[in-house]
Enzyme design. Sequence first.
Site, PDB file in Angstrom:
ATOM      1  N   SER A  90       0.807  -1.114   0.129  1.00  0.00           N
ATOM      2  CA  SER A  90       0.056   0.010  -0.164  1.00  0.00           C
ATOM      3  C   SER A  90       0.781   1.202  -0.064  1.00  0.00           C
ATOM      4  O   SER A  90       0.237   2.322   0.062  1.00  0.00           O
ATOM      5  CB  SER A  90      -0.856  -0.063   1.408  1.00  0.00           C
ATOM      6  N   PRO A 149      -0.269   2.693   5.106  1.00  0.00           N
ATOM      7  CA  PRO A 149      -1.388   3.305   4.276  1.00  0.00           C
ATOM      8  C   PRO A 149      -2.725   2.414   4.088  1.00  0.00           C
ATOM      9  O   PRO A 149      -3.649   2.973   4.201  1.00  0.00           O
ATOM     10  CB  PRO A 149      -0.795   3.413   2.841  1.00  0.00           C
ATOM     11  N   TYR A 150      -2.629   1.222   4.010  1.00  0.00           N
ATOM     12  CA  TYR A 150      -3.919   0.508   4.169  1.00  0.00           C
ATOM     13  C   TYR A 150      -4.576   0.465   5.216  1.00  0.00           C
ATOM     14  O   TYR A 150      -5.842   0.664   5.136  1.00  0.00           O
ATOM     15  CB  TYR A 150      -3.245  -1.159   3.857  1.00  0.00           C
ATOM     16  N   GLY A 151      -4.136   0.456   6.443  1.00  0.00           N
ATOM     17  CA  GLY A 151      -4.770   0.706   7.480  1.00  0.00           C
ATOM     18  C   GLY A 151      -5.360   2.006   7.700  1.00  0.00           C
ATOM     19  O   GLY A 151      -6.335   2.361   8.178  1.00  0.00           O
ATOM     20  N   THR A 153      -6.558   3.605   5.077  1.00  0.00           N
ATOM     21  CA  THR A 153      -7.812   3.729   4.271  1.00  0.00           C
ATOM     22  C   THR A 153      -8.896   2.802   4.825  1.00  0.00           C
ATOM     23  O   THR A 153      -9.958   3.147   4.651  1.00  0.00           O
ATOM     24  CB  THR A 153      -7.482   2.950   2.991  1.00  0.00           C
TER      25      THR A 153
END
Length: 313
Positions: A90, A149-151, A153
């Site tokens: 991510s 970054p995934y977390g 989102t």
Amino acid sequence: MKNVLVTGAGGFIGFWITKSLLERGFKVRGVDCFLPNYPKIFKIQNIKELQQNRSFDFREGDLNLLDLMNLLEGIDIVIHLAALPGVRTSWGEKFEEYLIHNVLATQKLLEACKKTDIKLFIYASSSSIYGDNPNIPLKESYLPMPKSPYGVTKLAGENLSMVYYRNYGLPCVCLRLFTVYGPKQRPDMAFHRFFKAIKMEEEITVFGDGNQKRDFTYIEDVTEVLMRIIELKPEGKILNLGGGHTISINEVLEIIGDITKKKFKVKYAKEQKGDVHATLADTTELSSITGFVPSTDIVDGLKEEWEWIKKIY
């Protein structure tokens, strides 16, 4: 209220939730856009299996591009699983894709839902929103500190859901899922990779020293909770959904060795950015609302996944 929309229906969790709904007499409309995060053939096989039930209606497409009002026509409940997964991928330029599929698609779906008369919107969040909080078990009241970054989102999706709940009365529930595993697990996830490597007589790669701990949640426990949430409709709640125990990757590998009765080599690679050191869900609130208690032991769950792996490789 027997009409359910499941986004991401072709994926691992989406398949089992859809299957469980169909077995309980629900009519399910599934949607998936087959993102290239793992081979499309896995999702196609899942969809074909679901299509054996006449109560399943499949639509292929991206939530950002579909006519959402048409997609939601006649729908009573939305279970929003669709997302681009993966902590390690991510970063950098890929983040734009995460924004499009995890944040923008969620906002567009919520915006469309507020124009309908849906009775429940369930958003599938992630334990990744907690980051490396040293205070475990992790409580819903803790300040989110995503490490990837995934977390970020997934937390944005939660916040969007609650924004629409508070401003428009959209009946939203957010479930923070802790590392779900079992048959049909995504190929990029650890247990699938480990078992596949053993079956193919290849080396297992572990990122980090293997002492990182996870709260692994068996897929049947996830589907059971979803069914209870649909029945009880605890709107406005953000709830942890975990397996109730934490175990290190090295301990998991010992169990896998016992299950497979095979010797294998393990290569320890550099720890990946965004990976957290430990997760464990405090499921007190979930249990108080639903009466749910995790029922699948990690050994039994891993045995089931191994049996599935042996069939597909």
